[in-house]
Structure formats: C-alpha cells, structure tokens
Design a protein around this motif. Structure first.
Motif, PDB file in Angstrom:
ATOM      1  N   GLY A   1       0.783  -1.223   0.000  1.00 23.40           N
ATOM      2  CA  GLY A   1       0.000   0.000   0.000  1.00 23.40           C
ATOM      3  C   GLY A   1       0.814   1.271   0.000  1.00 23.40           C
ATOM      4  N   HIS A   2       1.980   1.253   0.685  1.00 21.24           N
ATOM      5  CA  HIS A   2       2.747   2.491   0.805  1.00 21.24           C
ATOM      6  C   HIS A   2       4.106   2.446   0.108  1.00 21.24           C
ATOM      7  CE1 HIS A   2      -0.070   3.507   4.177  1.00 21.24           C
ATOM      8  NE2 HIS A   2       0.033   4.666   3.579  1.00 21.24           N
ATOM      9  N   THR A   3       4.557   1.276  -0.316  1.00 22.04           N
ATOM     10  CA  THR A   3       5.807   1.204  -1.087  1.00 22.04           C
ATOM     11  C   THR A   3       5.559   0.738  -2.513  1.00 22.04           C
ATOM     12  OG1 THR A   3       6.847   0.543   1.005  1.00 22.04           O
ATOM     13  CG2 THR A   3       8.240   0.491  -0.931  1.00 22.04           C
ATOM     14  N   GLY A   4       4.375   0.199  -2.779  1.00 21.73           N
ATOM     15  CA  GLY A   4       4.018  -0.179  -4.146  1.00 21.73           C
ATOM     16  C   GLY A   4       4.599  -1.484  -4.619  1.00 21.73           C
ATOM     17  N   GLN A   5       5.031  -2.361  -3.697  1.00 23.17           N
ATOM     18  CA  GLN A   5       5.609  -3.653  -4.068  1.00 23.17           C
ATOM     19  C   GLN A   5       4.587  -4.758  -3.787  1.00 23.17           C
ATOM     20  OE1 GLN A   5       8.840  -3.335  -5.457  1.00 23.17           O
ATOM     21  NE2 GLN A   5       8.179  -1.207  -5.138  1.00 23.17           N
ATOM     22  N   VAL A   6       4.025  -5.320  -4.845  1.00 17.19           N
ATOM     23  CA  VAL A   6       2.970  -6.324  -4.693  1.00 17.19           C
ATOM     24  C   VAL A   6       3.573  -7.643  -4.234  1.00 17.19           C
ATOM     25  CG1 VAL A   6       1.112  -7.565  -5.838  1.00 17.19           C
ATOM     26  CG2 VAL A   6       1.629  -5.205  -6.491  1.00 17.19           C
ATOM     27  N   SER A   7       2.999  -8.213  -3.178  1.00 16.63           N
ATOM     28  CA  SER A   7       3.490  -9.486  -2.647  1.00 16.63           C
ATOM     29  C   SER A   7       2.349 -10.487  -2.556  1.00 16.63           C
ATOM     30  CB  SER A   7       4.111  -9.279  -1.264  1.00 16.63           C
ATOM     31  OG  SER A   7       4.423 -10.528  -0.665  1.00 16.63           O
ATOM     32  N   LEU A   8       2.591 -11.681  -3.057  1.00 22.75           N
ATOM     33  CA  LEU A   8       1.658 -12.799  -2.924  1.00 22.75           C
ATOM     34  C   LEU A   8       2.281 -13.919  -2.104  1.00 22.75           C
ATOM     35  CD1 LEU A   8       0.124 -13.025  -6.521  1.00 22.75           C
ATOM     36  CD2 LEU A   8      -1.030 -12.323  -4.424  1.00 22.75           C
TER      37      LEU A   8
ATOM     38  N   PRO B   1      17.439 -10.491  -3.560  1.00 24.39           N
ATOM     39  CA  PRO B   1      17.289 -10.875  -4.979  1.00 24.39           C
ATOM     40  C   PRO B   1      16.050 -10.281  -5.653  1.00 24.39           C
ATOM     41  CG  PRO B   1      16.588 -12.683  -3.594  1.00 24.39           C
ATOM     42  CD  PRO B   1      17.138 -11.632  -2.675  1.00 24.39           C
ATOM     43  N   ALA B   2      15.116  -9.723  -4.848  1.00 23.84           N
ATOM     44  CA  ALA B   2      13.862  -9.229  -5.426  1.00 23.84           C
ATOM     45  C   ALA B   2      13.881  -7.734  -5.691  1.00 23.84           C
ATOM     46  CB  ALA B   2      12.700  -9.562  -4.486  1.00 23.84           C
ATOM     47  N   LEU B   3      15.006  -7.064  -5.429  1.00 23.39           N
ATOM     48  CA  LEU B   3      15.051  -5.613  -5.542  1.00 23.39           C
ATOM     49  C   LEU B   3      14.836  -5.116  -6.965  1.00 23.39           C
ATOM     50  CD1 LEU B   3      17.956  -4.661  -3.102  1.00 23.39           C
ATOM     51  CD2 LEU B   3      15.518  -4.277  -2.803  1.00 23.39           C
ATOM     52  N   ARG B   4      15.262  -5.901  -7.936  1.00 22.61           N
ATOM     53  CA  ARG B   4      15.156  -5.453  -9.331  1.00 22.61           C
ATOM     54  C   ARG B   4      13.860  -5.894  -9.993  1.00 22.61           C
ATOM     55  NH1 ARG B   4      19.766  -3.353 -11.409  1.00 22.61           N
ATOM     56  NH2 ARG B   4      21.654  -3.560 -10.155  1.00 22.61           N
ATOM     57  N   LEU B   5      12.983  -6.549  -9.264  1.00 24.84           N
ATOM     58  CA  LEU B   5      11.731  -7.029  -9.834  1.00 24.84           C
ATOM     59  C   LEU B   5      10.626  -6.016  -9.596  1.00 24.84           C
ATOM     60  CD1 LEU B   5      11.864 -10.769  -8.697  1.00 24.84           C
ATOM     61  CD2 LEU B   5      12.521  -9.808 -10.908  1.00 24.84           C
ATOM     62  N   HIS B   6       9.696  -5.919 -10.538  1.00 35.08           N
ATOM     63  CA  HIS B   6       8.588  -4.979 -10.438  1.00 35.08           C
ATOM     64  C   HIS B   6       7.295  -5.678 -10.836  1.00 35.08           C
ATOM     65  CE1 HIS B   6      11.408  -1.591 -10.130  1.00 35.08           C
ATOM     66  NE2 HIS B   6      12.089  -2.165 -11.099  1.00 35.08           N
TER      67      HIS B   6
ATOM     68  N   GLY C   1      17.002  12.009  -4.515  1.00 30.74           N
ATOM     69  CA  GLY C   1      18.075  11.547  -3.644  1.00 30.74           C
ATOM     70  C   GLY C   1      17.725  10.366  -2.774  1.00 30.74           C
ATOM     71  N   ILE C   2      16.605   9.693  -3.034  1.00 31.72           N
ATOM     72  CA  ILE C   2      16.200   8.533  -2.234  1.00 31.72           C
ATOM     73  C   ILE C   2      16.904   7.287  -2.760  1.00 31.72           C
ATOM     74  CG2 ILE C   2      14.256   7.053  -1.594  1.00 31.72           C
ATOM     75  CD1 ILE C   2      12.473   9.516  -1.749  1.00 31.72           C
ATOM     76  N   ASP C   3      17.499   6.522  -1.842  1.00 26.98           N
ATOM     77  CA  ASP C   3      18.146   5.260  -2.200  1.00 26.98           C
ATOM     78  C   ASP C   3      17.047   4.204  -2.380  1.00 26.98           C
ATOM     79  OD1 ASP C   3      19.553   2.870  -2.354  1.00 26.98           O
ATOM     80  OD2 ASP C   3      21.120   3.541  -0.983  1.00 26.98           O
ATOM     81  N   ILE C   4      16.756   3.859  -3.626  1.00 28.97           N
ATOM     82  CA  ILE C   4      15.630   2.967  -3.921  1.00 28.97           C
ATOM     83  C   ILE C   4      15.845   1.585  -3.296  1.00 28.97           C
ATOM     84  CG2 ILE C   4      14.246   1.914  -5.735  1.00 28.97           C
ATOM     85  CD1 ILE C   4      13.960   4.908  -5.593  1.00 28.97           C
ATOM     86  N   ALA C   5      17.041   1.017  -3.476  1.00 24.88           N
ATOM     87  CA  ALA C   5      17.316  -0.330  -2.972  1.00 24.88           C
ATOM     88  C   ALA C   5      17.210  -0.374  -1.448  1.00 24.88           C
ATOM     89  CB  ALA C   5      18.701  -0.781  -3.425  1.00 24.88           C
ATOM     90  N   ARG C   6      17.788   0.609  -0.794  1.00 27.09           N
ATOM     91  CA  ARG C   6      17.746   0.649   0.676  1.00 27.09           C
ATOM     92  C   ARG C   6      16.306   0.817   1.163  1.00 27.09           C
ATOM     93  NH1 ARG C   6      17.537   4.988   4.014  1.00 27.09           N
ATOM     94  NH2 ARG C   6      18.191   4.675   6.203  1.00 27.09           N
ATOM     95  N   THR C   7      15.539   1.678   0.510  1.00 29.86           N
ATOM     96  CA  THR C   7      14.156   1.917   0.927  1.00 29.86           C
ATOM     97  C   THR C   7      13.313   0.657   0.780  1.00 29.86           C
ATOM     98  OG1 THR C   7      14.341   4.238   0.248  1.00 29.86           O
ATOM     99  CG2 THR C   7      12.126   3.357   0.544  1.00 29.86           C
ATOM    100  N   LYS C   8      13.475  -0.039  -0.337  1.00 29.12           N
ATOM    101  CA  LYS C   8      12.717  -1.278  -0.544  1.00 29.12           C
ATOM    102  C   LYS C   8      13.109  -2.347   0.474  1.00 29.12           C
ATOM    103  CE  LYS C   8      11.726  -0.993  -5.514  1.00 29.12           C
ATOM    104  NZ  LYS C   8      11.921  -1.671  -6.819  1.00 29.12           N
ATOM    105  N   MET C   9      14.401  -2.425   0.787  1.00 29.34           N
ATOM    106  CA  MET C   9      14.866  -3.431   1.731  1.00 29.34           C
ATOM    107  C   MET C   9      14.295  -3.176   3.128  1.00 29.34           C
ATOM    108  SD  MET C   9      18.788  -4.656   2.416  1.00 29.34           S
ATOM    109  CE  MET C   9      18.996  -4.883   0.645  1.00 29.34           C
ATOM    110  N   ILE C  10      14.291  -1.912   3.548  1.00 31.46           N
ATOM    111  CA  ILE C  10      13.722  -1.576   4.854  1.00 31.46           C
ATOM    112  C   ILE C  10      12.227  -1.849   4.863  1.00 31.46           C
ATOM    113  CG2 ILE C  10      13.297   0.303   6.483  1.00 31.46           C
ATOM    114  CD1 ILE C  10      15.906   1.562   5.608  1.00 31.46           C
ATOM    115  N   SER C  11      11.561  -1.554   3.747  1.00 33.11           N
ATOM    116  CA  SER C  11      10.130  -1.813   3.655  1.00 33.11           C
ATOM    117  C   SER C  11       9.834  -3.304   3.783  1.00 33.11           C
ATOM    118  CB  SER C  11       9.586  -1.282   2.323  1.00 33.11           C
ATOM    119  OG  SER C  11       8.213  -1.578   2.184  1.00 33.11           O
ATOM    120  N   PHE C  12      10.624  -4.131   3.088  1.00 33.90           N
ATOM    121  CA  PHE C  12      10.467  -5.583   3.210  1.00 33.90           C
ATOM    122  C   PHE C  12      10.666  -6.023   4.651  1.00 33.90           C
ATOM    123  CE2 PHE C  12      10.483  -6.506  -1.346  1.00 33.90           C
ATOM    124  CZ  PHE C  12       9.807  -7.708  -1.389  1.00 33.90           C
ATOM    125  N   ALA C  13      11.697  -5.495   5.302  1.00 34.63           N
ATOM    126  CA  ALA C  13      12.006  -5.902   6.669  1.00 34.63           C
ATOM    127  C   ALA C  13      10.872  -5.539   7.624  1.00 34.63           C
ATOM    128  CB  ALA C  13      13.317  -5.248   7.113  1.00 34.63           C
TER     129      ALA C  13
END
Length: 365
Positions: free
Chosen positions: A65-72, A116-121, A215-227
C-alpha cells in the motif's frame, strides 16, 4: 459544513486532524477494549481473529500500500513468525521476549528475500513472492525436527508475568493481548508515515524515477520496507498460531497470501483504516454466509449443506466489484461520503476523478 483551520505547522504531521477526531478514536478504542463485557465468547473470538488479520494487513500495507511492491507470498512470513515464536517458547524463552524476537527474525528473513527481489517490479515480483509461499510449504515439511512436519505443532497458553493467557481458557485476556499488539503496531505505523522513511516509501510507490531524482536510495528503501513488513507479518503469524492452537504446513497456504492481498485492496490500499476495514470483511464474511444460509434454508425450506468454494467465490466477486466501481476500497468510499457532507453544497462531482494516465517518468522504466 465543517472546515479545519490550520494555525500551526505541527498540524500537518500530527496523527489526528483535530481534537474531535482524537476523541472519536479514544471512544472507539474504549468500546473495543470493553468487548469482553458486551460480547459472548464466540463473537469475542471472531473479533480477536479480525484484529489478528488487521495486524497482518498492516504488515502487507507497508509493502504494497505504501511502497508499491505487490506481494503474494506473505503467508510464508506468517508461517515463519508462527514457528519462530513456538520454537523460542519451547526453548525456554519467555513469551514477552520470544514474541518480539519472532518478529525481528521474520524481518531478517524478509531482508534476505528482498536482496534478490530488488530489481523485480509488478507481476514479476508477485510471481517471485508466490513461489516463495509455495516453497515454504515444503520447507515446513522438511524441517520436521523444528516444525513438526505434517503433524504440525500444538500450542497451549503463554505465560505473562506468571499468569497463563490462553485462547480457550481465558479468551478475554487473549483478546486484550491481541488488542495491545494491534494498537502498538498501529501507533508505530502512524509515526512511520510521519517520518522521512515513510515519506520515502510513498515516493518510491508513486514514481521510482522521481524518488531517485530526489536523492532517495531505492534499494535501501525497498529493503527496509520488506524488513518492516515481514516483521509485522511475523507478529501476526505468532498470534495466529496461538489463536489456532494447532497448525501445520497446510495452515499457511498460498491462498492465505491471496486472501491477505485481496483484503487490503477491498479495505483501501495506502491507508491504515483500509487494513482494519478489510479485516472486518474477511473476518465476518464466513459467519455472515453461514447465518445467511441458515436463514435462507428456514425461509425457503431448503437444506444448509456447505457449498465448496462459496466463501472465496463471493469474496472474489466483492473484489471485482470494488476494482470496477471503487478502486479506493471501503475507506475510499467513506472519504467521498465524508467529504460530501463536509463540503455540502460545494462538493464537485469530479473531485475524486481517477487519473487514467501514467507519469511520464514511469515510462522510462
């Protein structure tokens, strides 16, 4: 018409709009906390189940909802948190320490998956996480010394400050335990959205290219969101295991992941309220269908034989209806109704008109 006049910059970042809204939330929390006195044990258990689903929905809402990464694949993290909590308790760790540790361990597992999922959309990320959820079933069976395999595990009550809290023996106290966790997670979520990290999540969701330009680090932001998402989901899984009492590899199937995603879509993506509204739908829908079948059987003289797949079929039709007619979910519809009353008679019909084109920056991906 009710108009809020802002006189302080702090009004833009505080958790509530005004004192009136704060009072409404306090009244709602008081009514829910007093549920053991005005609900019987059956409906109290159903309300407890709704709160557990709401916690799981909040976990997925952070990521989708807030990072836009769909998870099933969040059923895998529900299972991880559940088995981690049980394993720690069986090892002699007190519940008050085992429970937060289960969430932290699930968050670490989420970071491992995120790398490994950082580059997937989009659909590719959804397929990756779904495969993870399917794989978790085999992992549980193969890890029989820890998980109990196909036979599963049985969990009784948990000891808190020398007092036994059990789903069946003391349902009121177990309800208050779940409610406390739900309130703490919600407060943490609210403060996360007010912080720069939460705003980074929203920026990545809206446009990764634009977020990177700021200036947002995309990889770092996604990783923190996953965590964070997996940690909260792990806590929901731990409570789900205590609520069920007995569970095995089939308890956390891929259908739970799909159901969880549909829940937050129906409730309203990108809103904390949406997780709770979706949990109410998914929690009370089976009971509503059961009562409706009995009523229809008594009215028309038919039988009340269970129809396989009826629950998921109706849930799917509800989801399709919301996607077609109200993509913002139940909370989005409530916002429109509330805005209509607040702005009457100056409400414009196209105020919430959907944007039908993508950002130009997103076409570069």
């Amino acid at each position: 018409m009710r108009i809020i006049f802002k006189t302080d910059y702090m009004q833009d970042i505080r958790p509530w709009k005004d004192f009136y809204q704060l009072v409404l939330y306090v009244i709602l929390l008081t009514v829910v906390a007093a549920a053991p006195w005005w609900l019987d044990e059956f409906y109290l258990g159903e309300l407890t189940n709704v709160l557990i689903w709401a916690i799981a929905g909040l976990g997925l809402m952070v990521l989708t909802g807030h990072t836009g990464q769909v998870s099933l694949g969040h059923a895998a993290f529900l299972a991880f948190g559940c088995y981690a909590n049980v394993a720690l308790i069986e090892a002699g760790v007190p519940f008050l320490l085992a429970f937060p540790l289960a969430g932290i361990l699930t968050g670490i597992a989420g970071v491992t998956v995120a790398i490994p999922a950082l580059r997937l959309h989009g659909i590719y990320l959804a397929i990756f996480t779904m495969a993870l959820s399917i794989l978790m079933d085999d992992i549980i069976v193969l890890s029989e010394p820890i998980t109990g395999g196909v036979a599963g595990k049985y969990v009784g009550g948990v000891e808190i400050f020398g007092h036994l809290v059990d789903r069946w023996g003391t349902p009121d106290q177990f309800f208050w335990l779940v409610l406390t966790v739900a309130v703490l997670v919600t407060l943490g979520y609210i403060n996360l959205l007010r912080a720069p990290l939460g705003r980074s999540f929203i920026a990545v969701r809206d446009s990764e290219v634009s977020a990177q330009a700021m200036g947002i680090d995309i990889a770092r932001t996604k990783m923190i969101s996953f965590a964070l998402s997996c940690a909260v989901t792990g806590w929901a899984g731990a409570l789900m295991g205590l609520f069920a009492g007995a569970f095995n590899n089939e308890t956390f199937s891929v259908l739970i992941s799909i159901q969880l995603l549909m829940m937050i879509v129906i409730g309203g993506l990108g809103s904390i309220h949406g997780a709770f509204l979706g949990a109410i739908v998914i929690g009370f829908l089976p009971q509503f269908l059961s009562i409706s079948k009995e009523y229809a059987g008594a009215l028309f003289g038919g039988n009340t034989v269970a129809i396989p797949g009826l629950e998921f079929g109706i849930f799917g039709m509800i989801l399709i209806a919301f996607i077609l007619f109200e993509p913002m979910g139940i909370y989005g519809r409530w916002l429109k109704i509330r805005t209509w009353f607040e702005l009457f008679p100056f409400y414009r019909k196209d105020m919430f008109k959907r944007q039908k084109s993508y950002l130009k920056t997103e076409r570069l991906r």
